[in-house]
Enzyme design. Structure first.
Site, PDB file in Angstrom:
ATOM      1  N   CYS A  80       0.860  -1.177   0.000  1.00 51.08           N
ATOM      2  CA  CYS A  80       0.000   0.000   0.000  1.00 51.08           C
ATOM      3  C   CYS A  80       0.899   1.230   0.000  1.00 51.08           C
ATOM      4  CB  CYS A  80      -0.864  -0.030   1.262  1.00 51.08           C
ATOM      5  SG  CYS A  80      -1.850   1.463   1.522  1.00 51.08           S
ATOM      6  N   CYS A 194      -0.985   3.855  -6.676  1.00 53.84           N
ATOM      7  CA  CYS A 194      -1.818   3.233  -5.636  1.00 53.84           C
ATOM      8  C   CYS A 194      -2.060   1.816  -6.117  1.00 53.84           C
ATOM      9  CB  CYS A 194      -3.137   3.991  -5.501  1.00 53.84           C
ATOM     10  SG  CYS A 194      -4.409   3.105  -4.554  1.00 53.84           S
TER      11      CYS A 194
END
Ligand code: DGL
Length: 265
Positions: A80, A194
């Site tokens: 992440c 992302c």
């Protein structure tokens, strides 16, 4: 089995706010087929991207604790970008014995790839506004021009598999970044900053055009994890395939459906 073999047989922990890190897990499983993985999607607390550093740090600490205490992980991949930007330095300090790999938007590879020298970067607001991305950007800004685009809502739409909203937001954000193309002054390379956005790859490619280079981070993260495990003498012995456990603080059904859809798991 010797003590060090038993240690190496333990799983690698992989975590994200939700399904995005499955894009990293896919590369990890391809490059390290003998390893076992415990994937934790913190979906009960997602999305992270618009919640601020204090929240992301608290969640990251809780998840790492759980993976260590309940699953005895031998290494951790923070799959992440938002959590890496907010908390990787703290995890490193608090768990100095744990081999750790984070992810960050691939600005450097984009510089090598771009011919126009104009590069688009899509990421969560948390990542775009982080000190870490700012420092990376500053170190490269003499080599290329970056258009940094915070994409509020996009990770959430992908998380919920809301395809109409995914398309509408991709359209909105790529339009906001300016013209894409191979002529001077146009963006010819798009960084997916992302891990969720890897699952909007086809939509984004169709919007910006087939000749625009898209970059995500699964493969380099897989390579780095293999290097780190090798250096620590922690590669799982034998050639029996490892197994993957999927855990979530949200809906188990939704996570399994995403893993089935994108990884065939
Ligand atoms: N997948 C995450 C990232 O790479 C975060 C998405 C979110 O929870 O906002 O940044």
């Amino acid at each position: 089995m010797s003590e060090s073999q038993a240690g190496a047989a333990r799983p690698v922990g992989v975590f994200d706010s939700g399904v995005g890190g499955l894009s990293i897990l896919k590369a990890l499983r391809a490059q390290l087929p003998a390893e076992s993985f415990v994937y934790l999607a913190d979906a009960g607390f997602a999305p992270y991207g618009e919640r601020g550093d204090a929240f992301v740090i608290e969640r990251t600490r809780a998840v790492v604790r759980k993976l260590r205490d309940e699953h005895a992980i031998k290494a951790l991949v923070i799959a992440c970008n938002t959590a890496t930007a907010a908390a990787v330095h703290l995890v490193r300090t608090e768990h100095p014995d744990l081999p750790l790999v984070g992810v960050e938007p691939a600005l450097k590879p984009a510089v090598a790839l771009s011919r126009t020298g104009r590069i688009g970067v899509m990421a969560t607001r948390g990542t775009v506004e982080s000190t870490k991305l700012r420092a990376l950007h500053d170190s490269l800004k003499d080599q290329a021009e970056f258009v940094l685009q915070p994409c509020d809502g996009l990770a959430d739409a992908i998380q919920n598999h809301d395809l109409a909203r995914v398309r509408a937001l991709c359209e909105q954000y790529t339009r906001a970044m300016g013209a894409f193309g191979n002529e001077a002054g146009k963006i010819d390379t798009l960084v997916l900053g992302c891990t969720h956005y890897a699952f909007a790859w086809d939509t984004l490619q169709a919007l910006v055009g087939a000749d625009i280079g898209l970059i995500e981070t699964g493969e380099p993260v897989g390579r780095q994890t293999r290097r780190l495990l090798g250096a620590a003498g922690q590669l799982r012995p034998g050639d029996m395939p490892g197994h993957t456990t999927l855990l979530t603080t949200g809906s188990q059904e939704a996570l399994e459906a995403a893993a089935q859809r994108w990884l065939g798991l």
